[in-house]
Write a protein that holds these residues in place. Sequence first.
Motif, short mmCIF file in Angstrom:
data_model
loop_
_atom_site.label_atom_id
_atom_site.label_comp_id
_atom_site.label_asym_id
_atom_site.label_seq_id
_atom_site.Cartn_x
_atom_site.Cartn_y
_atom_site.Cartn_z
N PHE A 73 0.81 -1.22 0.00
CA PHE A 73 0.00 0.00 0.00
C PHE A 73 0.85 1.28 0.00
O PHE A 73 0.60 2.19 -0.78
CB PHE A 73 -0.93 -0.01 1.22
N LEU A 74 1.84 1.35 0.87
CA LEU A 74 2.60 2.59 1.01
C LEU A 74 3.40 2.95 -0.25
O LEU A 74 3.38 4.11 -0.68
CB LEU A 74 3.50 2.52 2.24
N PRO A 75 4.12 2.00 -0.90
CA PRO A 75 4.79 2.37 -2.15
C PRO A 75 3.82 2.84 -3.23
O PRO A 75 4.10 3.80 -3.96
CB PRO A 75 5.50 1.08 -2.57
N LEU A 76 2.66 2.18 -3.33
CA LEU A 76 1.67 2.61 -4.32
C LEU A 76 1.14 4.01 -3.97
O LEU A 76 0.93 4.85 -4.86
CB LEU A 76 0.51 1.62 -4.38
N LEU A 77 0.94 4.25 -2.70
CA LEU A 77 0.47 5.56 -2.25
C LEU A 77 1.46 6.65 -2.64
O LEU A 77 1.08 7.70 -3.18
CB LEU A 77 0.26 5.53 -0.74
N PHE A 78 2.74 6.41 -2.38
CA PHE A 78 3.74 7.44 -2.67
C PHE A 78 4.01 7.56 -4.16
O PHE A 78 4.32 8.66 -4.64
CB PHE A 78 5.02 7.15 -1.90
N LEU A 79 3.90 6.46 -4.91
CA LEU A 79 4.02 6.56 -6.37
C LEU A 79 2.91 7.44 -6.92
O LEU A 79 3.14 8.31 -7.78
CB LEU A 79 3.96 5.17 -7.00
N ALA A 80 1.69 7.23 -6.42
CA ALA A 80 0.58 8.09 -6.85
C ALA A 80 0.82 9.53 -6.46
O ALA A 80 0.54 10.46 -7.25
CB ALA A 80 -0.72 7.58 -6.23
N ASP A 139 -2.14 11.61 -14.72
CA ASP A 139 -1.07 10.75 -15.20
C ASP A 139 -1.58 9.33 -14.98
O ASP A 139 -1.85 8.95 -13.84
CB ASP A 139 0.22 11.01 -14.41
N TRP A 140 -1.69 8.55 -16.06
CA TRP A 140 -2.40 7.29 -15.93
C TRP A 140 -1.65 6.27 -15.08
O TRP A 140 -2.27 5.43 -14.43
CB TRP A 140 -2.73 6.73 -17.32
N LEU A 141 -0.32 6.35 -15.05
CA LEU A 141 0.42 5.49 -14.15
C LEU A 141 0.12 5.87 -12.70
O LEU A 141 -0.07 5.00 -11.83
CB LEU A 141 1.92 5.59 -14.42
N GLY A 142 0.05 7.17 -12.44
CA GLY A 142 -0.31 7.63 -11.11
C GLY A 142 -1.71 7.23 -10.72
O GLY A 142 -1.96 6.82 -9.58
N VAL A 143 -2.66 7.33 -11.66
CA VAL A 143 -4.03 6.91 -11.38
C VAL A 143 -4.08 5.42 -11.08
O VAL A 143 -4.76 4.97 -10.14
CB VAL A 143 -4.94 7.25 -12.58
N ALA A 144 -3.33 4.62 -11.87
CA ALA A 144 -3.30 3.18 -11.63
C ALA A 144 -2.71 2.87 -10.26
O ALA A 144 -3.19 1.98 -9.55
CB ALA A 144 -2.48 2.49 -12.72
N ALA A 145 -1.67 3.61 -9.87
CA ALA A 145 -1.07 3.40 -8.55
C ALA A 145 -2.06 3.76 -7.44
O ALA A 145 -2.16 3.04 -6.43
CB ALA A 145 0.20 4.23 -8.41
N ALA A 146 -2.79 4.86 -7.61
CA ALA A 146 -3.77 5.26 -6.59
C ALA A 146 -4.88 4.23 -6.47
O ALA A 146 -5.30 3.87 -5.36
CB ALA A 146 -4.35 6.63 -6.94
N LEU A 147 -5.36 3.72 -7.62
CA LEU A 147 -6.38 2.68 -7.58
C LEU A 147 -5.84 1.40 -6.97
O LEU A 147 -6.52 0.73 -6.19
CB LEU A 147 -6.90 2.41 -9.00
N GLY A 148 -4.59 1.07 -7.33
CA GLY A 148 -3.97 -0.12 -6.76
C GLY A 148 -3.82 0.00 -5.26
O GLY A 148 -4.06 -0.97 -4.52
N GLY A 149 -3.42 1.18 -4.78
CA GLY A 149 -3.30 1.39 -3.34
C GLY A 149 -4.62 1.23 -2.63
O GLY A 149 -4.71 0.61 -1.56
N ALA A 150 -5.69 1.80 -3.22
CA ALA A 150 -7.02 1.65 -2.62
C ALA A 150 -7.45 0.19 -2.61
O ALA A 150 -8.05 -0.28 -1.63
CB ALA A 150 -8.03 2.50 -3.39
N ALA A 151 -7.11 -0.54 -3.68
CA ALA A 151 -7.53 -1.94 -3.79
C ALA A 151 -6.82 -2.82 -2.77
O ALA A 151 -7.44 -3.66 -2.12
CB ALA A 151 -7.28 -2.45 -5.21
N VAL A 152 -5.49 -2.64 -2.61
CA VAL A 152 -4.77 -3.52 -1.68
C VAL A 152 -5.15 -3.21 -0.24
O VAL A 152 -5.25 -4.12 0.59
CB VAL A 152 -3.24 -3.43 -1.89
N MET A 153 -5.37 -1.94 0.08
CA MET A 153 -5.80 -1.59 1.43
C MET A 153 -7.21 -2.13 1.70
O MET A 153 -7.51 -2.61 2.80
CB MET A 153 -5.78 -0.07 1.61
#
Length: 306
Positions: A73-80, A139-153
Amino acid sequence: MLSNRLVTALAPAIWGTTYFVTTEYLPPDRPLLASLIRSLPAGLLLVAVTRRLPAGDWWWRSLVLGALNIGAFLPLLFLAAYRLPGGVAATVGAVQPLIVAGLAAGLLGQRMTLRVALAAIAGVAGVSLLVLRANAQLDWLGVAAALGGAAVMAAGTVLGKRWRSPAPLLASTGWQLVAGGLLLLPVTLLVEGAPPALTATNVAGYAYLTTIGAALSYSLWFRGIGLLPATEVTFLGLLSPIVATAVGWLLLGQDLTVAQAIGAVIVLAALVVAQRQGGKTDADHRVRSGGRRRQPGGGRSRATRA
């Protein structure tokens, strides 16, 4: 009970202070180091205090939960956060209640009600008013990271409800923090390199994140997951952007617009609507969903949703 909700709400309220502590007390451009120091020392402290190690299935369950709630979660959060304006990242992350409601329907037998769905949509709208700026770019990579962070949490929240640890709260919290921290350690060294020289101010900031921002807050959060329906817990997470905005206004002199005030009201209204299951206990939710409780350490937990 209302008291359980209020105690659980302290966790996202504490997390809402992270931006202030990071910008004012920590060295710049070291988000993974902040995540590592926030998780691993806190976990080791809790394990040392409780003197309890996982047993049986809880070795791999702690690793899975620690990866979902912290290590991934935290790496995805900071990537976003790096790829998106903060408002966009927070708005995308606000879809977490919807994801939790969907996962809870499949894994916990909780029916997704129209009320919960509408409250979740209102929560996203309120957060967008609270933190989104008109000049924000995607930024679609950032959006994907934010969605990924929400999903794993969200997955960590639902699995944390399904897998009920037989150990004391502080011990199981420590296991997850250690697992997440150990996963973060090689990523941090690879991406950010060795830690910089730290000032007394930096040490104070890291000490706050370790003790209050992790050991205390995650204990309260995981306690709430054990006592409340998963959807109710995840809606409480919407308090973080409200607290972050309030702290920025009070301590950093940031402007507070009418739109932000309206957004905060919408978020709070969505949160209240999502909690309207009132005084129903964990047993009430288990009876309604048809779930059964096994002995500690078993594979299934109380299916406690409404």
